[in-house]
Scaffold this motif. Structure first.
Motif: not given
Length: 528
Positions: A390, A425, A428, A431-432
């Motif tokens: 990321y 950031s 990410q 979603y991650g």
């Protein structure tokens, strides 16, 4: 200790630290201004702080605290402290070598960190000397960060949060103790930084001794490195250097590029970033530091439902505190900079330039705070690799937008690029975490965040209107006596807070009864 109590404890002392930090910066602005000497000084101040964030607070702490917290649960205090003593011995050994090498090659380091200084021999020489004075601070403050990690694992947050106050008071004292006897004021402040780092070690050593958790150094480094637990620690450290330190890495990229913008630009970004660090440090750092050991223990115990609830609360608290703070900073940027820094060598033009950067940074503030709340979810699971991936995307985003915006907008373009990177950031991490099944943002939490955003924007409009009304009554109230300006600014702050609380109560963005219940539990726990 509950997450709420941990955040309040750490955040409270961090708030005091930030206030003393502003007093420190007022001394810096008054004695250094925003010019050649101040630019060189801030480069020397940022250099050790960068590596502290990467190696100590970033990689080492993010890798060490989950391991140490889990060992406390499984192996007990004695074995955990033995592991900690070995880990800090390795840390000090390698950092000592690192500091010595940087002291030797400092001119080349400054070339990389501030390429804009190359064409000004005096500025380059001054920055090199100042960096050599301040760089031992890296070793001292890394030890302090390690000590703080141990205390936080024992859920002792007050002493570590108070440690930065020593740095601020030390630099303020330097204005009277060192500055009158040095070549420039910057030399005196640089000496004060290194001395304060050593004093912070003594401060936390006292609390470790009080906790009966002394750290015994080991000299057989080769033998320690064969310890499987130390190997695991170092495997997690390498990716954590980038993952946890992305904010500082972006700040360094900003410093490198802004050195090319012109004299004063480094100082404008420094003061703007300092103002942003108040809510980011008080809220973001408090949530991150408090969440990591708590989440690590809950995951170790297999309590997934509780860990999800803890994560939800961390994000909600982050949004609740950061959105109104960001809006207030945008609306009051100019008067705050005027009152805090426009003294001595710091001019009204410097105030205007700094205020523009504050506004650009503030838009991304809630994103950075919520990233601080989400990042520990990976570290608590021992996953330090994903944040690196990321961070690489965030770094490239920041760099591209820096290059795209700095020509047209100068230092404001660089601050704006940092904000854009913050949004990337946050996306990410949300979603991650969902993709891996670690955590998913619920519709109820989204609605709660939207309510907080709406309340914050309405509060900002009300405060802006109040400012306009005051200007109609007093003319430009920033031209008044400093005491009157402070009273007016205090009124605007209280008015804004009251407006937000009323709106939050009406919309349900804030449950006052829940907060009072948590505060009651906090007092009850203290009474016991």
């Amino acid at each position: 200790m509950s997450l709420f109590k941990s955040i309040v404890t750490f955040g409270g002392f961090t708030f005091i630290s930030r206030i003393t930090g502003f007093v420190r910066d007022m001394f810096l602005a008054n004695l250094l201004g925003a010019g050649m000497v101040s630019d060189a000084f801030f480069v020397s101040f940022k250099l050790p702080n960068l590596f502290r964030s990467l190696f100590a607070e970033g990689a080492f702490t993010s890798a060490f605290v989950p391991l140490f917290s889990q060992k406390l649960v499984s192996d007990g205090k004695k074995k955990s402290l033995f592991f900690a003593s070995q880990a800090i011995s390795v840390l000090v050994f390698f950092l000592l070598i690192f500091v010595i090498l940087f002291e030797i090659f400092m001119p080349y380091v400054v070339d990389v960190l501030a390429p804009g200084f190359v064409h000004d021999a005096g500025k380059m020489e001054l920055a090199t000397v100042l960096c050599r004075i301040t760089f031992p601070f890296l070793l001292f403050i890394s030890i302090v960060s390690f000590q703080a990690g141990i205390l936080n694992s024992f859920e002792k947050f007050a002493a570590p949060a108070a440690a930065p106050i020593i740095l601020n008071l030390g630099m303020i004292a330097s204005a009277f103790v060192f500055v009158p006897f040095t070549v420039t004021p910057a030399h005196g402040f640089a000496i004060g930084i290194t001395v304060a780092g050593f004093l912070e070690i003594i401060w936390l050593s006292y609390f470790l001794h009080k906790l009966q958790a002394p750290l015994k150094p080991y000299v057989h480094i080769g033998k320690i490195l064969h310890n499987p637990e130390i190997k695991t620690l170092f495997k997690r450290i390498a990716p954590g250097v980038v993952g946890a330190g992305i904010y500082q890495i972006n700040m360094v990229v900003d410093t490198i590029l802004v050195s090319l913008v012109g004299t004063g630009a480094i100082s404008w970004l420094y003061y703007a970033n300092r103002l942003q660090q108040l809510p980011l440090g008080v809220v973001g750092a408090a949530i991150s530091v408090a969440l990591l050991p708590i989440l690590s223990k809950q995951l170790k115990a297999g309590d997934l439902a509780q860990s999800t609830q803890t994560q939800n609360k961390a994000v909600e608290y982050g949004a609740l505190l950061s959105f109104p703070a960001a809006v207030m900073m945008i609306v009051l940027a100019h008067p705050v900079i005027n009152i805090l820094f426009e003294h001595g060598k710091f001019s009204s033009a410097d105030t205007l330039m700094t205020a523009k950067a504050v506004i650009a940074y503030s838009i991304g503030l809630p994103c950075y705070v919520m990233v601080k709340a989400l990042m520990p979810n990976f570290f608590a699971r021992g996953d330090t690799v994903t944040p690196v991936k990321y961070s690489a995307v965030v770094f490239l985003t920041n760099l591209c937008f820096n290059l795209l915006l700095m020509r047209s907008f100068g230092h404001v373009g660089i601050a704006t690029a940092t904000t854009i990177a913050a949004f990337v950031s946050l996306f990410q991490y949300i979603y991650g975490l969902k993709k891996r099944g670690f955590w998913s943002i619920s519709s109820a939490l989204v609605i709660q965040i939207i309510k907080i955003m709406v309340c914050s924007l309405l509060m900002g409009a009300a405060v802006y209107g109040a400012q306009y009304a005051l200007d109609e009554v007093f003319g430009n109230w920033l031209m008044l006596n400093v005491i009157i300006k402070l009273i007016i600014l205090g009124f605007l702050g209280i008015f804004g807070l009251a407006t937000f609380l009323i709106l939050a109560k009406i919309t349900g963005a804030l449950d006052i009864s829940e907060v009072l219940k948590l505060m009651y539990k906090k007092r009850g726990a203290n009474a016991k």
